[in-house]
Motif scaffolding. Structure first.
Motif, PDB file in Angstrom:
ATOM      1  N   TYR A 149      -1.196   2.208  -7.528  1.00 18.25           N
ATOM      2  CA  TYR A 149      -2.511   1.759  -7.072  1.00 18.25           C
ATOM      3  C   TYR A 149      -2.605   0.271  -6.748  1.00 18.25           C
ATOM      4  O   TYR A 149      -3.648  -0.175  -6.260  1.00 18.25           O
ATOM      5  CB  TYR A 149      -3.583   2.128  -8.103  1.00 18.25           C
ATOM      6  CG  TYR A 149      -3.879   3.610  -8.064  1.00 18.25           C
ATOM      7  CD1 TYR A 149      -4.591   4.153  -7.001  1.00 18.25           C
ATOM      8  CD2 TYR A 149      -3.414   4.467  -9.049  1.00 18.25           C
ATOM      9  CE1 TYR A 149      -4.840   5.507  -6.932  1.00 18.25           C
ATOM     10  CE2 TYR A 149      -3.657   5.834  -8.985  1.00 18.25           C
ATOM     11  CZ  TYR A 149      -4.376   6.339  -7.924  1.00 18.25           C
ATOM     12  OH  TYR A 149      -4.614   7.686  -7.843  1.00 18.25           O
ATOM     13  N   PHE A 180      -3.737  -0.588  -3.228  1.00 14.34           N
ATOM     14  CA  PHE A 180      -5.118  -0.171  -2.967  1.00 14.34           C
ATOM     15  C   PHE A 180      -6.095  -1.280  -3.333  1.00 14.34           C
ATOM     16  O   PHE A 180      -6.949  -1.671  -2.528  1.00 14.34           O
ATOM     17  CB  PHE A 180      -5.397   1.103  -3.780  1.00 14.34           C
ATOM     18  CG  PHE A 180      -6.806   1.590  -3.740  1.00 14.34           C
ATOM     19  CD1 PHE A 180      -7.344   2.116  -2.581  1.00 14.34           C
ATOM     20  CD2 PHE A 180      -7.593   1.550  -4.881  1.00 14.34           C
ATOM     21  CE1 PHE A 180      -8.640   2.594  -2.548  1.00 14.34           C
ATOM     22  CE2 PHE A 180      -8.892   2.029  -4.858  1.00 14.34           C
ATOM     23  CZ  PHE A 180      -9.418   2.548  -3.693  1.00 14.34           C
ATOM     24  N   LEU A 226       0.807  -1.223   0.000  1.00  9.87           N
ATOM     25  CA  LEU A 226       0.000   0.000   0.000  1.00  9.87           C
ATOM     26  C   LEU A 226       0.845   1.280   0.000  1.00  9.87           C
ATOM     27  O   LEU A 226       0.366   2.337  -0.414  1.00  9.87           O
ATOM     28  CB  LEU A 226      -0.911  -0.019   1.235  1.00  9.87           C
ATOM     29  CG  LEU A 226      -2.010   1.042   1.301  1.00  9.87           C
ATOM     30  CD1 LEU A 226      -3.027   0.799   0.208  1.00  9.87           C
ATOM     31  CD2 LEU A 226      -2.687   1.045   2.656  1.00  9.87           C
ATOM     32  N   ILE A 260      -9.066   3.445   4.257  1.00  8.17           N
ATOM     33  CA  ILE A 260      -9.059   3.321   2.801  1.00  8.17           C
ATOM     34  C   ILE A 260     -10.026   2.223   2.364  1.00  8.17           C
ATOM     35  O   ILE A 260     -10.765   2.378   1.404  1.00  8.17           O
ATOM     36  CB  ILE A 260      -7.632   3.039   2.292  1.00  8.17           C
ATOM     37  CG1 ILE A 260      -6.783   4.304   2.471  1.00  8.17           C
ATOM     38  CG2 ILE A 260      -7.642   2.619   0.838  1.00  8.17           C
ATOM     39  CD1 ILE A 260      -5.343   4.146   2.096  1.00  8.17           C
TER      40      ILE A 260
END
Lengths: 292, 293
Positions: free
Chosen positions: A166, A169, A107, B286
């Motif tokens: 990304y 994520f 991350l 998140i």
């Protein structure tokens, strides 16, 4: 009790400040963009209403369509990379030691600013001193291409740090979804003789299909409106070879001071994002939600 | 103890299926670790060249330890490169943006989840759709609006847009927590003669402090990294934040690798520190923000 919690003045006091902010900063500007897109305007002088002339120009504007193509290319790449993230998450959510630490490491790039990432990757691609060519020289590749100066490569060279940014994520999202599958379902499937591959493909993936749909929308829309690394690393260059919709809009508005035409590009960007979101939702809704 | 020895049959590990499983696990771990290396190796390289001078950058292997580490790179960019000013601008603009975003988002979430009024679902819809709007399709009107208001090149333009564009995400994360708060709580508070405002500030806000911390951290990261608004609205050095400041600074010093590395390290250090101490909260925030969308 109910009187107090339905007192109009009190409600207004709580909801109006945040509501006015998003109306003033998001919704009114969108309408204004739609209006500006029908004008000829440099941002300072007299605004001239010219109807659909900007849109007629847009349709013939080769550079705009090139930027649309680049944005969609990024969207395709992002969706394909989702498959990789899903595979990694399936492994990670199994009985892997250190899974929690690993997903946190993945991350880290997402938490850094695009300027820092862009500037770092400019150095990674540096022709004489960059990390990439350094490693390639170990593999015996002595004449690597000039990654960011070659028009046929530059776009893909920028896709790599975007994906780098990304990856964590999406892995995080898939991991959380996979971990929320009730263990009893997995156990039942194992007792029925499912091997790990069947377990992943026939049980786990269908169970998190709702989350997968969300990530597809996020990846596609995120790609279509993508701007940051393009702007920081190449500014759309060389010669428009890495221009995307958002960077093209930015150049038209804030470099050429063509606010009218820039708004036309901006409004088309919004329109394309909306249509694509709607299309994905429609296409993925045909399969029925899995209940558990 | 006895049972454990009975079930442990070393012979079984030699069966083909077991060997396959071990090889499989080995491949899995290798892939996972290669990915982790890919994600952090660029940052380790950055740390190394931020502590070298140009001669060392060009003439020593990439991952040779900097010896001696040239901390003077950091001092130099902090003092000469205006990085100190950009840093403090980032700190105070981020702080104000985070406080107001979280407070206003709590207002909105409180009104939407706890109070009774007709249009609340429409208003909630407005906030949620706001999540999907591309920033660039609002940028030109925002710029001309701030120009008229004499807010171009004024930090308020950045703070306002930071708040506005982060409200939807923050509200989304708060919603789940607010829905889970027991209603008896406010009923008894009202029975005791508590006003709505006292209830909000003295009962609801303290009770939601875990999720407030989560949203504050997420907002801190997003505001710290914000680039487009500052780049568009702010032109004078006096108000630039780190992201835009370093973009300009590096543009001028493209050849001094140590200085560039030190600048980038300074800009990401607060985020890395926050991550080191608060990674669970960041992960939680998140994930919550992404999945509910």
């Amino acid at each position: 009790m109910n009187n107090m919690m339905s007192d109009k003045k009190v409600i207004a006091l709580y909801i109006l400040p945040p509501l006015l902010l998003i109306v003033a900063l998001i919704y009114i500007p969108i309408i204004m963009t739609g209006y500006y897109s029908l004008t000829q305007w440099d941002g300072i002088g007299q605004m001239k209403f010219i109807g659909l002339d900007n849109y007629k120009e847009l349709i013939k504007d080769g550079m705009f369509w090139k930027s649309v193509y680049h944005s969609f290319l990024l969207a395709v790449f992002s969706v394909i990379s989702l498959l990789g993230y899903l595979a990694v998450s399936l492994v990670l959510s199994g009985k892997v030691k250190g899974a929690n630490l690993l997903r946190k490491i993945y991350l880290i790039p997402m938490l850094l600013s695009s300027v820092a990432i862009g500037q770092l990757w400019l150095r990674i691609y540096h022709p004489s001193n960059g990390m990439l060519n350094y490693f390639l020289s170990f593999l015996g590749i002595e004449n690597p291409p000039n990654w960011l100066a070659d028009p046929s490569i530059v776009l893909y060279a920028i896709f790599i740090p975007i994906i780098w940014q990304y990856a964590g994520f999406y892995i995080l999202i898939y991991y959380a979804a996979l971990k929320s599958i009730p263990p009893s379902i997995i156990e039942a499937a194992i007792i029925d003789g499912a091997n790990p591959l069947q377990l992943a493909y026939k049980i786990k993936v269908p169970l998190i299909s709702g989350v997968i749909k969300v990530t597809i929308v996020l990846a596609v829309v995120g790609s279509l409106k993508y701007f940051d690394l393009i702007y920081v690393m190449t500014d759309g260059g060389p010669n428009g070879a890495s221009e995307v919709m958002a960077s093209y809009m930015y150049h038209k508005a804030f470099r050429s001071f063509n606010f009218g035409y820039g708004s036309t590009v901006a409004f088309s960007l919004l329109f394309i994002c909306m249509i694509v979101t709607w299309l994905i939702r429609k296409l993925t809704n045909s399969s029925e939600e899995v209940q558990y | 103890m006895e049972r454990a020895t009975v079930t442990e049959k070393p012979v079984i590990s030699l069966l083909p299926g077991q060997i396959g499983k071990k090889i499989g696990m080995f491949i899995f771990y290798t892939v996972l670790i290669i990915l982790a290396v890919f994600q952090i190796l660029p940052l380790i390289w950055l740390l190394f060249f931020s502590l070298k001078n140009n001669q060392e950058v060009f003439n020593t292997p990439l991952f040779a330890l900097p010896s001696p580490p040239r901390w003077e790179n950091y001092v130099k960019v902090w003092v000469e490169g205006n990085i100190g000013r950009y840093f403090f601008n980032s700190v105070w603009i981020t702080t104000l943006s985070v406080i107001f975003t979280v407070l206003l988002a709590s207002f909105a979430t409180f009104a939407i989840t706890r109070m009774h009024w007709k249009l609340k679902h429409v208003v909630l819809g407005l906030f949620m759709v706001g999540l999907m709007i591309p920033v660039h399709s609002t940028l030109i009107p925002l710029f001309s609006f701030f120009m008229k208001m004499k807010l171009v090149d004024h930090p308020l333009s950045v703070i306002l847009t930071n708040i506005g564009f982060n409200l939807p995400l923050t509200i989304m994360v708060l919603l789940g927590f607010y829905y889970s708060l027991p209603r008896e709580l406010e009923e008894s508070a009202i029975m005791d003669g508590c006003s709505v405002h006292r209830m909000f500030f003295q009962i609801i806000l303290p009770m939601t402090s875990p999720v407030i911390v989560t949203t504050a951290i997420i907002n801190m990261i997003y505001n710290w990294n914000e680039f487009v608004f500052v780049n568009t609205f702010i032109s004078s050095d006096q108000y630039k934040t780190l992201t835009v400041g370093i973009q300009n600074f590096i543009g001028q010093y493209t050849t001094d690798w140590g200085a560039i590395g030190a600048t980038l390290m300074i800009s990401i250090l607060p985020i890395l520190l926050a991550f080191f101490f608060l990674s669970d909260r960041i992960v939680e925030g998140i994930t919550a923000g992404a999945i509910k969308g």
